[in-house]
Scaffold this active site. Structure first.
Site, PDB file in Angstrom:
ATOM      1  N   SER A  65       1.649  -0.350   9.236  1.00 53.61           N
ATOM      2  CA  SER A  65       2.600   0.557   9.890  1.00 53.61           C
ATOM      3  C   SER A  65       2.027   1.953  10.103  1.00 53.61           C
ATOM      4  CB  SER A  65       3.862   0.694   9.052  1.00 53.61           C
ATOM      5  OG  SER A  65       4.421  -0.557   8.793  1.00 53.61           O
ATOM      6  N   SER A 118       2.811   0.854   0.545  1.00 54.40           N
ATOM      7  CA  SER A 118       3.203   0.618  -0.849  1.00 54.40           C
ATOM      8  C   SER A 118       1.952   0.588  -1.723  1.00 54.40           C
ATOM      9  CB  SER A 118       3.939  -0.713  -0.983  1.00 54.40           C
ATOM     10  OG  SER A 118       5.010  -0.778  -0.077  1.00 54.40           O
ATOM     11  N   GLU A 147       2.721 -13.152   4.116  1.00 55.93           N
ATOM     12  CA  GLU A 147       3.571 -12.074   3.613  1.00 55.93           C
ATOM     13  C   GLU A 147       5.054 -12.450   3.653  1.00 55.93           C
ATOM     14  OE1 GLU A 147       2.800  -8.235   5.433  1.00 55.93           O
ATOM     15  OE2 GLU A 147       4.596  -7.406   4.505  1.00 55.93           O
ATOM     16  N   GLU A 183      15.903  -8.189  12.435  1.00 57.71           N
ATOM     17  CA  GLU A 183      16.177  -8.307  13.872  1.00 57.71           C
ATOM     18  C   GLU A 183      14.935  -8.840  14.592  1.00 57.71           C
ATOM     19  OE1 GLU A 183      16.710  -5.644  12.056  1.00 57.71           O
ATOM     20  OE2 GLU A 183      18.871  -5.299  12.143  1.00 57.71           O
TER      21      GLU A 183
HETATM   22  C1  LIG Z   1      10.073  -1.265   0.911  1.00 58.50           C
HETATM   23  C2  LIG Z   1       9.126  -1.232   2.082  1.00 58.50           C
HETATM   24  C3  LIG Z   1       7.768  -1.402   1.880  1.00 58.50           C
HETATM   25  C4  LIG Z   1       6.883  -1.328   2.960  1.00 58.50           C
HETATM   26  N1  LIG Z   1       5.548  -1.461   2.704  1.00 58.50           N
HETATM   27  C5  LIG Z   1       4.675  -1.368   3.721  1.00 58.50           C
HETATM   28  C6  LIG Z   1       3.265  -1.428   3.467  1.00 58.50           C
HETATM   29  O1  LIG Z   1       2.839  -1.534   2.316  1.00 58.50           O
HETATM   30  N2  LIG Z   1       2.420  -1.325   4.508  1.00 58.50           N
HETATM   31  C7  LIG Z   1       2.856  -1.202   5.798  1.00 58.50           C
HETATM   32  O2  LIG Z   1       2.021  -1.178   6.694  1.00 58.50           O
HETATM   33  N3  LIG Z   1       4.188  -1.108   6.082  1.00 58.50           N
HETATM   34  C8  LIG Z   1       5.095  -1.183   5.063  1.00 58.50           C
HETATM   35  N4  LIG Z   1       6.450  -1.074   5.328  1.00 58.50           N
HETATM   36  C9  LIG Z   1       6.886  -0.775   6.691  1.00 58.50           C
HETATM   37  C10 LIG Z   1       7.625  -1.916   7.374  1.00 58.50           C
HETATM   38  O3  LIG Z   1       6.766  -2.969   7.691  1.00 58.50           O
HETATM   39  C11 LIG Z   1       8.302  -1.295   8.603  1.00 58.50           C
HETATM   40  O4  LIG Z   1       9.286  -0.398   8.125  1.00 58.50           O
HETATM   41  C12 LIG Z   1       8.961  -2.333   9.486  1.00 58.50           C
HETATM   42  O5  LIG Z   1       7.984  -3.113  10.113  1.00 58.50           O
HETATM   43  C13 LIG Z   1       9.898  -1.696  10.533  1.00 58.50           C
HETATM   44  O6  LIG Z   1       9.252  -0.728  11.283  1.00 58.50           O
HETATM   45  P1  LIG Z   1       9.886   0.737  11.514  1.00 58.50           P
HETATM   46  O7  LIG Z   1      10.289   1.252  10.147  1.00 58.50           O
HETATM   47  O8  LIG Z   1       8.913   1.528  12.322  1.00 58.50           O
HETATM   48  O9  LIG Z   1      11.228   0.482  12.318  1.00 58.50           O
HETATM   49  P2  LIG Z   1      11.407   0.440  13.905  1.00 58.50           P
HETATM   50  O10 LIG Z   1      10.389  -0.476  14.479  1.00 58.50           O
HETATM   51  O11 LIG Z   1      11.471   1.854  14.394  1.00 58.50           O
HETATM   52  O12 LIG Z   1      12.821  -0.241  14.028  1.00 58.50           O
HETATM   53  C14 LIG Z   1      14.032   0.489  13.903  1.00 58.50           C
HETATM   54  C15 LIG Z   1      15.192  -0.484  14.160  1.00 58.50           C
HETATM   55  O13 LIG Z   1      15.088  -1.040  15.487  1.00 58.50           O
HETATM   56  C16 LIG Z   1      15.104  -2.466  15.433  1.00 58.50           C
HETATM   57  N5  LIG Z   1      14.192  -3.053  16.417  1.00 58.50           N
HETATM   58  C17 LIG Z   1      12.942  -2.630  16.722  1.00 58.50           C
HETATM   59  N6  LIG Z   1      12.379  -3.454  17.654  1.00 58.50           N
HETATM   60  C18 LIG Z   1      13.301  -4.426  17.908  1.00 58.50           C
HETATM   61  C19 LIG Z   1      13.326  -5.593  18.748  1.00 58.50           C
HETATM   62  N7  LIG Z   1      12.264  -5.916  19.504  1.00 58.50           N
HETATM   63  N8  LIG Z   1      14.442  -6.357  18.764  1.00 58.50           N
HETATM   64  C20 LIG Z   1      15.517  -6.040  17.993  1.00 58.50           C
HETATM   65  N9  LIG Z   1      15.557  -4.950  17.166  1.00 58.50           N
HETATM   66  C21 LIG Z   1      14.469  -4.172  17.132  1.00 58.50           C
HETATM   67  C22 LIG Z   1      14.580  -2.774  14.035  1.00 58.50           C
HETATM   68  O14 LIG Z   1      14.976  -4.061  13.606  1.00 58.50           O
HETATM   69  C23 LIG Z   1      15.187  -1.663  13.209  1.00 58.50           C
HETATM   70  O15 LIG Z   1      16.498  -1.995  12.807  1.00 58.50           O
HETATM   71  C24 LIG Z   1       7.362  -1.125   4.267  1.00 58.50           C
HETATM   72  C25 LIG Z   1       8.740  -0.943   4.486  1.00 58.50           C
HETATM   73  C26 LIG Z   1       9.614  -0.989   3.409  1.00 58.50           C
HETATM   74  C27 LIG Z   1      11.094  -0.773   3.656  1.00 58.50           C
END
Ligand SMILES: Cc1cc2nc3c(=O)[nH]c(=O)nc-3n(C[C@H](O)[C@H](O)[C@H](O)COP(=O)(O)OP(=O)(O)OC[C@H]3O[C@@H](n4cnc5c(N)ncnc54)[C@H](O)[C@@H]3O)c2cc1C
Length: 395
Positions: A142, A174, A259, A382
């Site tokens: 991410s 993480s 994963e 989603e």
């Molecule tokens: C506890 C935790 C640990 C994590 N650890 C890691 C890690 O170690 N390394 C790492 O790289 N990442 C990590 N992450 C990040 C995680 O993979 C991302 O938060 C996740 O992929 C969502 O991306 P975003 O936060 O940018 O949300 P966004 O992509 O901005 O999404 C925001 C909202 O829009 C919705 N949305 C987006 N696109 C679509 C679509 N095409 N269709 C429908 N809905 C959509 C999403 O479902 C969400 O509700 C972690 C996250 C958490 C919560």
């Protein structure tokens, strides 16, 4: 629907898997080890241990028992055991709430990825330490503005003499403040909107490299598990290119299959469910029918999720790529975990207490504070439903 159409529908859940009878001994061995450890106060059961239970000495003790790197071949320090044997050990550790975070990512996905895409030198450099529970990894996918839409990553690697130079920022990483390394997904070619998944590559970044800055992002609990990781012109030697340049998207997708499909997607709050049942049965005056139904419904769904997750593990073992089934387990499992938290809040009159040493109040507090992440991490629900819909030909 015609039989031809039915025949083309993808399978949503692979064939059921029966655990071989011999694995009961392995399960008993793990349980007695965990009992001994708990009785000796070496750790206390917690919720969401695979994110928050960082305990390097516990990981090393598991390594000594041969319960890490179980599916890694012996020539790389592993134990050459089956995915189902690993499944049994993993589910016992999670169900007990044992502190598994330190080795979790390395054992779950880095080992298999190194075996699939790593060079011989990389395998020999990292796999034995992973199997001993001494080498820890994070996930560098991410970025700010690149979570669900991972193909939009902007961290860039530029070719230089003897290697590459990395600049950019990873986020939500993480455990990066403890980990030795992660695989960073980066752009090695300018973005081409017609081929968004092209031009991406992975690098094995050792996190103590000059130019890597790791900044904490506190969790709702105030605890430090997440980080922002910045690369300021970090030099990565050619020996740390992971897999093939330009093949990053395919590699990352393979990593995500490992994963998403495991029992951690429905067992993170199992210690709370178990404590909830303990509180209810200890309460004087018995349990009313509504409560019994609610707990019964949770337990029966737990069995169903386990059967689905085991089916995915069985399919992975036989070399299939059960992407849709893994996405379903994660969607159903993580929503189920939130329902355990709700049931615990409503059925027992004990308030959550993040300062408690142990017991129901502490498990509930940890689970409530970690719950917002359940459906996000590893790809949001989603997005996973979108994958299932596409796989079924609905979009
Ligand atoms: C506890 C935790 C640990 C994590 N650890 C890691 C890690 O170690 N390394 C790492 O790289 N990442 C990590 N992450 C990040 C995680 O993979 C991302 O938060 C996740 O992929 C969502 O991306 P975003 O936060 O940018 O949300 P966004 O992509 O901005 O999404 C925001 C909202 O829009 C919705 N949305 C987006 N696109 C679509 C679509 N095409 N269709 C429908 N809905 C959509 C999403 O479902 C969400 O509700 C972690 C996250 C958490 C919560």
């Amino acid at each position: 629907m015609t039989s031809t159409a039915a025949a083309t529908l993808p399978e949503l859940v692979p064939d059921p898997v029966e655990l071989p009878a011999g694995l009961a001994d392995l399960r008993a061995e793990v349980r007695s080890f965990l009992d001994e450890e708990r009785d000796a106060d070496r750790w206390t059961p917690r919720a969401d241990v695979w994110l928050s239970g960082w305990d390097e000495s516990f990981s090393r003790r598991l390594g000594e028992r041969g319960w890490l790197g179980m599916t890694i071949p012996t020539e790389y320090g592993g134990h050459g055991r089956t995915a189902l044997e690993r499944y049994v050990v993993t589910e016992e550790l999670l169900a007990a709430g044992a502190p598994v975070a330190a080795h979790w990512i390395a054992d779950r996905q880095i080992g298999p990825s190194l075996l699939r895409h790593g060079t011989e030198e990389q395998r020999r450099a990292f796999l034995p330490g992973i199997a001993r529970g001494e080498v820890y990894f994070g996930i560098g996918m991410s970025e700010p503005d690149s979570g669900s839409d991972l193909a939009s990553v902007r961290t860039r690697a530029t070719r230089v003499d003897g290697g590459w130079r990395l600049s950019g920022t990873k986020v939500w990483t993480s455990g990066a403040h403890h980990a030795h390394a992660f695989f960073a997904l980066v752009r090695t070619e300018p973005r081409d909107d017609a081929h968004r998944h092209a031009g991406l590559s992975q690098f094995l970044v050792e996190l103590d490299s000059p130019g890597v800055e790791i900044r904490p992002i506190p969790l709702l609990t105030g605890a430090h598990h997440f980080n922002e990781v910045r690369f300021d012109d970090v030099f990565i030697p050619d020996s740390r290119v992971f897999g093939e340049i330009g093949n990053g998207w395919a590699q990352v997708t393979g990593e995500l299959a490992f994963e998403r499909s495991g029992p951690e997607r429905f067992l993170s709050t199992y210690p709370l469910l178990s404590s909830l049942v303990g509180e209810l049965t200890a309460a004087s005056g018995g349990v009313d029918t509504g409560t019994r139904r609610r707990v019964g419904s949770l337990v029966s769904r737990l069995w169903t999720l386990r059967a689905m997750s085991l089916a995915v593990a069985g399919a992975l073992e036989s070399g299939e790529a059960p992407e849709l089934a893994a996405a379903l387990v994660k969607d159903l499992g993580t929503r189920f975990e939130n329902e355990i938290v709700d049931a615990a809040r409503l059925l027992v009159d004990i308030p959550p207490d993040p300062g408690a040493e142990s017991g129901f109040a502490r498990l509930l507090a940890d689970a409530v504070l970690h719950a917002p992440g359940f459906t996000l991490r590893g790809g949001t629900n989603e997005v996973l439903r979108g994958i299932v819909a596409r796989g079924m030909g609905l979009r």
